[in-house]
Design a protein around this motif. Sequence first.
Motif: not given
Length: 667
Positions: A293-294, A299-301, A359-363, A425-428
């Motif tokens: 959702g983030l 992406a919408q912004q 900053g959050l470009r990945s689809a 390990s970091f995720r999400y």
Amino acid sequence: MSKAALAHTHGSLTPSVLSAIGFRDDITSCPERLDLDRRGLTAVPDLDPRRCVSLRLLNLQQNLVSHLQDLLHLRHLALLDLRDNRVIDMCGVSALSSLRVLLLGNNRIQRIGDLDGLAKLDVLDLHSNQISQIENVSGLSKLRLLNLSGNRIARVENLRGLKSLTELNLRHNSISDVTDVQHLPRLQRLFLSANSISSLDALACLWDCRSLSELSVDGNPVALESCYRHTLLRCCSPHLQLLDMRRVTEEERRSASVSARKEDEKKKESHKLAAHKERRRLAIQNAAHQWEGLKQNEAQQWEGLKASSLEIPAQNGSKEDVSPDNSPAHSPAQTNGSAQETSPDEPRRLSPLTLSAGGLRSASRPNSPRDSRFQDGPGVQSLSMSERHLAELEGETLRLFGPGALETLERCWGVQTASSVTTVSFRYIHFDSIIPTFLRIRLKFPNLTHLMFMETSITHLPQLAALAQIRRLDQITVHPEGNPVVRLTLWKSFLIYRLQHLNLQKINGTEVTMNDITASELMFGALGHVAATETPRCRLLLLLEESRKRQLQFLLDGRGRRTGQSPEELKDNGKHAGDGLSRALFNYPSRVSDGPEEEGDVSQRSAMVHQYLRGLVHRASSHSVKGETLQKIWPSLFAELVRDCVLEMRDTQAFRQTCLQRITHSK
């Protein structure tokens, strides 16, 4: 046939059974009996009805009889023995309303049927036939013995209505599941040997058979389980006396009771573990949904910014053309006003950064929470869990899912537990939110050697420079899914160049060779030199002075040795201070938001960057629009130019005079 011979052919035809159905001790001399065994008969003989009125027992075993339609006149018959014949169906049996014992073993019968009229039937023997299903027996309310051994039955079913049944023989079939047995209130003996029962769950209906006194389940796969006998003794009837032809002792019952308590404890623990696994799965799933959702919101912004603020036609450019990764604002050689540490052992207080528009470009969608990389295993310790985050420690690996898991790093850790962690390990979790924890990670886990970034949205090279705060690392893993920076060609070279003081051994599981180090120096060394020479002197002095002050304070506090840094290493750090300073200029800006002024500065910088990007994209879009327009109108424009020239030169004399006048006026 004597009672002894009859008892030998079938174990249930004991003298008590024979006397119960009305046969006297002198049965061989009784005119009510007719023995026609071993006569080669192919059909039931046509008996004189006048002589057969009192016939009670008819023995036709070991003949060649295939049909039973000729029995309609034997209405007083109580026992019919047709074993070892060739009977293919049971049609005609229902007319024998007085029948008490029906022996049809070792024939070719494929279906049980035509038993509706046998209300007095006491014994039914259908062993060694070709029957594949139990059916049409629910109306035999007085049946006490049913023998279906040696058939092809796969499931025990359709037994309701057999209220008087005391013995059920189902040996040597293909049974894998047992049902309906709990509806037999008088069942005492049950034989299920040599079948295909593979689990105790298939026998669960036996737990409600409280009258059971003898049970045989040997010869099944389930009998190979170590707890098989104890489980049956614990769950079956307390009146069970024989199990697999072995008498049940009181010691076995006590042992089964102890085993039952242990099994209950094991089930409770199993249920607790299952509940924990489900909570863990939901926590990871919710963290993934929150992350998705983030990314969609960002992406919408960004799309809204392009559509409303930039006013760019959709066909005039792609997302990559206006990405922040391609703008000068994200150049690796960019400098800023914040001081960046040049040594990995310099402590620094950091705070989370404001997320940039790109900053959050990945689809790409995040991996399923059921990904095999994150399955529960032995030795997994849950440190923190909520609906949207999870922190767990498995062996030497600390795994963090969701932003809330970062709070685990703030808690007090035991020295031994913290020392055992070698991988985090970091995720999400957005990478900009992880940066402020690098200082705590560096101090809390002295043996840390490996950092893994799964879905953390590392989008541009300067973000990788923030890893310079870690004290020491041997490996870094940046997963391609969820980290667009991996798609950049030079990301590994930049990481090697910027983190040279860490002496990385592996990146994404690949060894770092001397050729890689040399290539990174050739690629970014010149840029570092340019950045160092073009940066204002006052800025360089501030960086150098701050670095030396922190190193001096670090030595005075005696923390250098506690973190494993020898005097020789400190001397080498001073020798290479200039080189470290040029590398430090490849940094990632970080701020401490202490008040409204700092927040205003952040918004002002963001607005400036957006304005610059809008102007850049607008100019590019204008050039593109003009080029497309020129391509469309050029054919007509060219035709008009040629036509005007031809018309102008049509009168040669007038054209010459006009040209002379232009030349004269120009002088």
